[in-house]
Design an enzyme around this catalytic site. Structure first.
Site, short mmCIF file in Angstrom:
data_model
loop_
_atom_site.label_atom_id
_atom_site.label_comp_id
_atom_site.label_asym_id
_atom_site.label_seq_id
_atom_site.Cartn_x
_atom_site.Cartn_y
_atom_site.Cartn_z
N ASP A 80 -2.29 1.37 -6.65
CA ASP A 80 -0.92 1.17 -6.15
C ASP A 80 0.03 0.77 -7.28
OD1 ASP A 80 -0.96 1.36 -3.03
OD2 ASP A 80 -2.83 0.45 -3.68
N HIS A 101 -4.46 5.83 6.09
CA HIS A 101 -3.57 6.50 5.11
C HIS A 101 -2.11 6.52 5.53
CE1 HIS A 101 -7.07 7.46 2.79
NE2 HIS A 101 -7.62 8.02 3.86
N GLU A 121 2.05 5.12 -0.24
CA GLU A 121 1.58 6.50 -0.06
C GLU A 121 2.41 7.34 -1.02
OE1 GLU A 121 -1.09 7.09 1.68
OE2 GLU A 121 -1.06 5.01 2.37
N ALA A 122 1.78 8.40 -1.52
CA ALA A 122 2.45 9.21 -2.54
C ALA A 122 2.23 10.69 -2.28
CB ALA A 122 1.88 8.84 -3.91
N ASP A 138 -2.19 0.91 6.75
CA ASP A 138 -3.12 0.48 5.69
C ASP A 138 -2.77 -0.95 5.26
OD1 ASP A 138 -4.51 2.84 5.62
OD2 ASP A 138 -3.70 3.55 3.71
N ASP A 176 0.85 -1.20 0.00
CA ASP A 176 0.00 0.00 0.00
C ASP A 176 0.89 1.25 0.00
OD1 ASP A 176 -2.95 1.00 0.49
OD2 ASP A 176 -1.62 2.23 1.71
#
Ligand code: AMP
Ligand code: MG
Length: 415
Positions: free
Chosen positions: A240, A297, A140-141, A302, A138
């Site tokens: 993702d 998040h 995050e960006a 996550d 998962d």
């Protein structure tokens, strides 16, 4: 009798199913019950159903199989309302058609009883699961509240992976690194509020090419890249791999990695499995009577929660399969306007199974619901051709339906 019942059936579900008095639980096993018992162990693999002789001498000779055989027979006689009532008492999902409810109940009871009898490990190794490991990822960006057009150049800032052993039904290892973005090195306040990732965390982190290298070394050390290892990536949604990883590789000038070319989109599997509508991670957890643990998040949290959903589905008898894949352009350049994520339907999956020597329960796929008495409520239960292309695989980031949990808290305005 009451005493015997207590010792041999300490599980509450057995009490719930109320084994009738006078029923010879360990003596009266007939042929059909034997077959039911075998399916407890083999999850629908008809080929390996033991005959009566085998039962008395083989691994099936343990009394627990006879006990399960009788219980399965009882479950077969329950109507939908009774099945639902038992499932509810066990805090299990109650949706689905009768055959699904039966399998769910049998699967749960089977696993509980085998666990109690110490036969679980033996059984687990015989489960006809397609994969031995799920690698739950998962990302995050980088993001900005006001800059979310499809053209926004997301860079991965958190790279977590949870390794789930499907046989053990547990997270057995994990990889985690923050990642330093280079196009937008400063995180927006929105991004930090959303993900909990502070500027410090990314400032001191390696860049994506370094992290990818570490990750692939981590995979290698564990033999997870070997063609012999039946492992697949599992994500919550198409983004993702189809958006973040593809875009990041394009930004970093790296080839898209082979381990990410196809995956289980658990949301899609979940909806197929339970015949429910599209949902987010929190919906899935709620649906299973579970609560999100940690901070939503946060990639690490996550991924753990997605793994919890996957484990729960496994314990519910699901045999998840890859259901999405990516088409990478020859030049590897990410084009936000291009739809690159495709559905893998059941027919495609048959080819994948052959190629990767995945076992799985082919027999069960074709059997009538009554033949497949336990477990392996694979998504093959449902005709997923209906779901093909049914959801936008390339949603605009402004599509609030992708982030309903945020919409509810008004972080993001409905457009
Ligand atoms: P998630 O896995 O749901 O935490 O989301 C992964 C990434 O999607 C985040 O790190 C953000 O880059 C982006 N994202 C998630 N929710 C939003 C949102 N409401 N607005 C903009 N970007 C978002
Ligand atoms: Mg996340």
């Amino acid at each position: 009798m009451e005493e015997a019942r207590k010792t041999s059936c300490q599980l509450s579900e057995v009490d719930v199913l109320n084994l009738g008095s006078g029923e010879a639980q360990h003596e009266n096993t007939n042929q059909s019950e034997t077959k039911l018992a075998s399916t407890v162990d083999e999850e629908g693999n008809e080929d390996s159903a033991p005959d009566a002789e085998e039962l008395s001498t083989s691994k099936y000779s343990h009394p627990v199989y006879r006990e399960l055989s009788i219980l399965n027979g009882k479950i077969n006689k329950l109507n939908v309302a009774q099945l639902k009532s038992h499932l509810r008492e066990l805090n299990l999902e109650t949706s689905g058609k009768k055959s699904v409810l039966q399998k769910r109940l049998k699967s749960h009871i089977g696993q509980q009883k085998l666990k109690e009898s110490g036969k679980e490990d033996e059984t687990a190794s015989h489960r006809n699961l397609y994969y031995d490991y799920y690698l739950v990822i998962d990302f995050e960006a980088t993001c900005d509240e006001h800059q979310n057009p499809a053209t926004y150049r997301h860079e991965i800032i958190e790279f977590p992976a949870q390794l789930v052993s499907t046989k053990r039904g547990q997270i057995i290892n994990h990889f985690h690194s923050f990642v330093r973005p280079v196009i937008n090195p400063r995180l927006t306040e929105f991004c930090t509020n959303l993900t909990g990732i502070t500027q410090d965390k990314v400032n001191f982190a390696p860049t994506f090419p370094e992290v990818l290298k570490q990750f692939e070394a981590w995979l290698e050390e564990r033999g997870l890249t070997s063609s012999e290892t039946r492992m697949t990536v599992l994500t919550d949604g198409s983004w993702d791999m189809g958006r973040f990883l593809y875009q990041q590789c394009s930004i970093s000038g790296l080839p898209y990695p082979s381990w990410g070319k196809q995956w289980i989109n658990i949301r899609k599997s979940f909806c197929n499995f339970l015949k429910t509508k599209k949902m987010c991670l929190r919906d899935m957890l709620n649906h299973l009577g579970m609560k999100f643990q940690g901070q939503p998040h946060s990639g690490l949290d996550d991924s753990k929660n997605i793994a919890r959903v996957a484990i729960r589905l496994l314990k519910d008898g699901a045999n998840l399969r890859v259901n999405e894949r990516i088409n990478i352009r020859k030049d590897g350049i990410y084009n936000p306007r291009e739809r690159v994520v495709n559905n893998i339907n059941r027919h495609n999956f048959e080819g994948i199974k052959k190629k990767h020597r995945l076992v799985g329960n082919d027999k069960n796929d074709n059997s009538s619901p009554d033949q497949s008495n336990l477990g392996n409520v694979s998504d093959s239960e449902y005709d997923d051709s209906k779901h093909e292309e049914s959801e936008p695989l390339w949603p605009d980031i402004g599509n609030v339906k992708e982030f309903p949990d945020l919409v509810k808290t008004n972080v993001m305005k409905e457009t």
